[in-house]
Scaffold this active site. Structure first.
Site, PDB file in Angstrom:
ATOM      1  N   LYS A  95       0.850  -1.182   0.000  1.00  0.00           N
ATOM      2  CA  LYS A  95       0.000   0.000   0.000  1.00  0.00           C
ATOM      3  C   LYS A  95       0.890   1.237   0.000  1.00  0.00           C
ATOM      4  CE  LYS A  95      -3.884   2.086   2.542  1.00  0.00           C
ATOM      5  NZ  LYS A  95      -4.853   1.906   3.653  1.00  0.00           N
ATOM      6  N   SER A 170      -9.528   1.978   2.345  1.00  0.00           N
ATOM      7  CA  SER A 170      -8.620   2.787   1.567  1.00  0.00           C
ATOM      8  C   SER A 170      -7.487   1.996   0.911  1.00  0.00           C
ATOM      9  CB  SER A 170      -8.008   3.876   2.469  1.00  0.00           C
ATOM     10  OG  SER A 170      -7.253   3.309   3.522  1.00  0.00           O
ATOM     11  N   SER A 194     -10.030  -0.623   6.459  1.00  0.00           N
ATOM     12  CA  SER A 194      -9.442  -0.398   5.143  1.00  0.00           C
ATOM     13  C   SER A 194      -8.704  -1.579   4.542  1.00  0.00           C
ATOM     14  CB  SER A 194      -8.509   0.813   5.196  1.00  0.00           C
ATOM     15  OG  SER A 194      -9.245   1.995   5.375  1.00  0.00           O
TER      16      SER A 194
END
Length: 511
Positions: A95, A170, A194
Site C-alpha cells: 500500500k 482505503s 481499510s
C-alpha cells in the site's frame, strides 16, 4: 534556526487565552532567544538514526494506462531480496503509505507528491529477508480518509469484477491487484476497515490483525490507537504465510504490547472441529444500509461451518450498534490531531519518528491543502470544530467507552471462539462521476465501515472471507476472534475455503 518575532508570540499568547503588552512580550522574547533555544540548536546539529536499507532497488516508474487497466498501481519497481525464505516466489505489492526507500510515496494525495522515503518500513525488511519479491506500490485513497476507491489524486481504482464499481478503500489498489492476479499478496492498512472493506468488495481474503501484532514503523499513521497493518491475498494460506513473516515486535512501535508471532500456517487444518461460532445479530439488518442478499449469503455461509465440525449459534451484542459511533469520533478527532495538526506523527509516544515524512507532509499541507479530497476536508472541519468547541472531551469519552465496547465482545468470547457478521452490509457501489454532488460524494466515502470500524477500536483480529456474489459483485463474511488469537480465525477461514473448494477466491476477470 529562525527565532520567534513579536507577531508570532502574540498569536501564541492569544491561542492560549493569555494577555500581555508588548513590553512583557519583549522580555519573554529576549530570554527565549538568548538561552532557551540552545538545546534546539544543539540537537539540530546532531545526526539522527535511520532504519536500515539492506537491499538494492531500482527507482522504478509510474506505469502507463495500458499497463495499469485498474488504475491500481502507483509505482512499479524491482527490489533485490534474499534468495531463499518463506516468501520465495511470492509477488507482493505495498500500500502506498508504506515507506520503501528510494521509491516515491504519495499516500493518494498531491499534498505528499514528490516525497521519496529514505528508509524501509520494518515490514518491508522482513518481507525481503524472507525472499518476497516486492513489485511496487499500490494506489491508496487520499490520506486513507475514504472507504471507497475514488478519492486518490491519481484517479479512481476500478473493481476488477466490474470496472464501473468501487474497489473499496482505503487499501483499494492492494485489493484490486491481488483480486486481478497481478500480485500474490499485498500489504494493507486498516483504521476503520481499510483492509477488510476492499477485500470484501474485490473478493479476496484480508486480515486486520490484533492491534500491535504487526509493527507500524515506517508507515504513514492516522491515529495511533487505531492503526493496524496486515496481509491481503486470494487464499487463506498466503495470508497466514505473510502474517508469519511480518508479525512480532520491532522495539520501535509503541502500539506493540508483547504479542508474539506464531506459526500460523500450522493451524490450517481444513476443518473447524470443536470451534464455537456465533452469528452476531446486530451485524445484520442495518436500516437503510443492509442488502437482503448480503445478509442471506453471510448467514448461509456461517451456518455451513457445521459441515466443518463447528457448532453455530446466534448471539446478541447490543453494544455493536454503538461501536461505529465510538469509532467515528476517535477516527475523526484522532486523525485531525495526529495527522493534520501533528503533521502525521503527533507527539507523546516513544519509537521511530520519520522526520523526513513529517517535513514533507507539513510543507505539502502548507502549499497544497486545497487539493485534499472532500473526505479529508470534512474530517478536518469536523474534527477541529469538535476540538475547539469541546476541547477534545468527546474523543476522551469515546476512548473511555472503547473499554466497555471491548468488554462486550470479550464477554461473548467466553461462549464463542469466532464471531460472524457481514464485512460490509452491502455490495460494491458504483463509482461517482464528475457531476456527482458533494453530499453524495461524502456519503460514498463513508458508511462502508458500519461493521468493521468497531474492531479497530477494540483491537480484536478480524478477517474478510469471500463467501458468495450477486450480479457478479463479491460478498464478504467477517470472522472476528479473541485478541491475539489470529490462528483461530485463520483456521476457521481455511475450513470454509476448503469446504467451498476455493470457489470464491479465483482471480477476477476484467468486466
Amino acid at each position: 534556526m529562525k527565532k520567534p518575532d513579536l507577531e508570532s508570540l502574540r498569536k501564541i499568547i492569544s491561542m492560549y487565552h493569555m494577555t500581555m503588552d508588548d513590553a512583557e512580550i519583549n522580555a519573554y522574547q529576549k530570554i527565549m532567544n538568548e538561552s532557551l533555544f540552545d538545546s534546539y540548536e544543539h540537537v539540530d546539529r546532531m545526526v539522527e538514526p535511520e532504519l536500515p536499507v539492506n537491499y538494492k532497488r531500482t527507482p522504478g516508474y509510474r506505469p502507463p494506462k495500458e499497463e495499469n487497466p485498474l488504475n491500481a498501481w502507483y509505482w512499479k519497481t524491482e527490489v533485490e531480496h534474499a534468495e531463499l525464505g518463506k516468501l520465495s516466489g511470492k509477488k507482493i505489492v505495498l500500500k502506498d503509505n508504506v515507506s520503501l526507500a528510494g521509491v516515491p510515496m504519495m499516500n493518494g494525495t498531491k499534498v505528499l507528491e514528490g516525497f521519496v522515503p529514505q528508509i524501509d518500513a520494518t515490514i518491508v525488511t522482513r518481507i525481503l529477508d524472507e525472499g518476497g519479491e516486492i513489485l511496487g506500490k499500490a494506489v491508496c485513497e487520499s490520506l486513507c480518509c475514504s472507504c471507497s476507491s475514488f478519492t486518490s489524486d491519481t484517479g479512481p481504482v476500478l473493481n476488477p469484477h466490474n470496472t464501473l464499481y468501487s474497489a473499496g478503500g482505503s487499501s483499494s489498489g492492494s485489493a484490486a491487484l491481488v483480486a486481478s492476479g497481478e500480485a500474490d499478496m499485498a500489504i494493507g492498512c486498516d483504521q476503520t476497515g481499510s483492509i477488510r472493506m476492499p477485500s470484501a468488495w474485490c473478493g479476496i481474503v484480508g486480515l486486520k490483525p490484533s492491534w500491535g501484532l504487526v509493527p507500524y514503523t515506517g508507515i504513514f499513521p492516522v491515529d495511533i490507537t487505531l492503526d493496524h497493518v496486515g496481509p491481503m491475498a486470494r487464499t487463506v494460506d498466503n495470508v497466514a504465510l505473510l502474517l508469519e513473516v511480518i508479525a512480532g515486535p520491532d522495539g520501535l512501535d509503541p502500539r506493540q504490547y508483547g504479542l508474539q508471532p506464531k506459526s500460523y500456517s500450522k493451524y490450517l487444518t481444513g476443518d473447524a472441529a470443536g470451534l464455537r461460532m456465533g452469528i452476531v445479530e446486530e451485524g445484520f439488518g442495518w436500516k437503510n444500509l443492509s442488502e437482503q442478499d448480503v445478509d442471506r449469503t453471510v448467514r448461509k455461509a456461517a451456518e455451513s461451518f457445521t459441515k466443518c465440525g463447528a457448532s453455530v449459534e446466534t448471539v446478541s451484542i447490543p453494544m455493536h450498534r454503538d461501536g461505529i459511533h465510538i469509532a467515528n469520533i476517535i477516527n475523526t478527532e484522532g486523525t485531525t490531531v495526529q495527522m493534520f495538526r501533528g503533521n502525521g506523527l503527533g507527539t507523546s509516544w516513544k519509537g521511530y519518528h520519520q522526520t523526513q515524512l513529517l517535513d514533507a507532509f507539513a510543507d505539502g499541507m502548507a502549499a497544497r491543502a486545497n487539493d485534499l479530497s472532500a473526505a479529508a476536508k470534512i474530517t478536518i472541519m469536523t474534527g477541529q470544530y469538535m476540538q475547539n468547541a469541546y476541547r477534545g472531551r468527546y474523543y476522551a469519552k469515546a476512548q473511555n467507552l472503547a473499554r466497555l465496547l471491548r468488554k462486550a465482545y470479550d464477554n461473548a468470547f467466553r461462549s464463542f471462539d469466532v464471531l460472524i457478521m457481514p464485512t460490509v452490509p452491502y455490495k460494491a457501489t458504483k463509482l461517482p462521476d464528475n457531476e456527482t454532488e458533494l453530499k453524495k460524494i461524502i456519503d460514498l466515502s463513508f458508511g462502508v465501515d458500519t461493521n468493521t470500524g468497531v474492531f479497530d477500536v477494540t483491537g480484536h483480529p478480524a478477517i474478510n472471507v469471500p463467501c458468495g456474489s450477486t450480479d457478479g459483485l463479491p460478498i464478504g463474511m467477517m470472522l472476528i476472534g479473541r485478541y491475539g488469537e489470529e490462528e483461530t480465525l485463520l483456521r476457521a477461514a481455511h475450513a470454509f475455503e476448503t469446504l467451498t473448494h476455493g470457489l470464491f477466491t479465483k482471480p477476477a476477470e476484467l468486466k
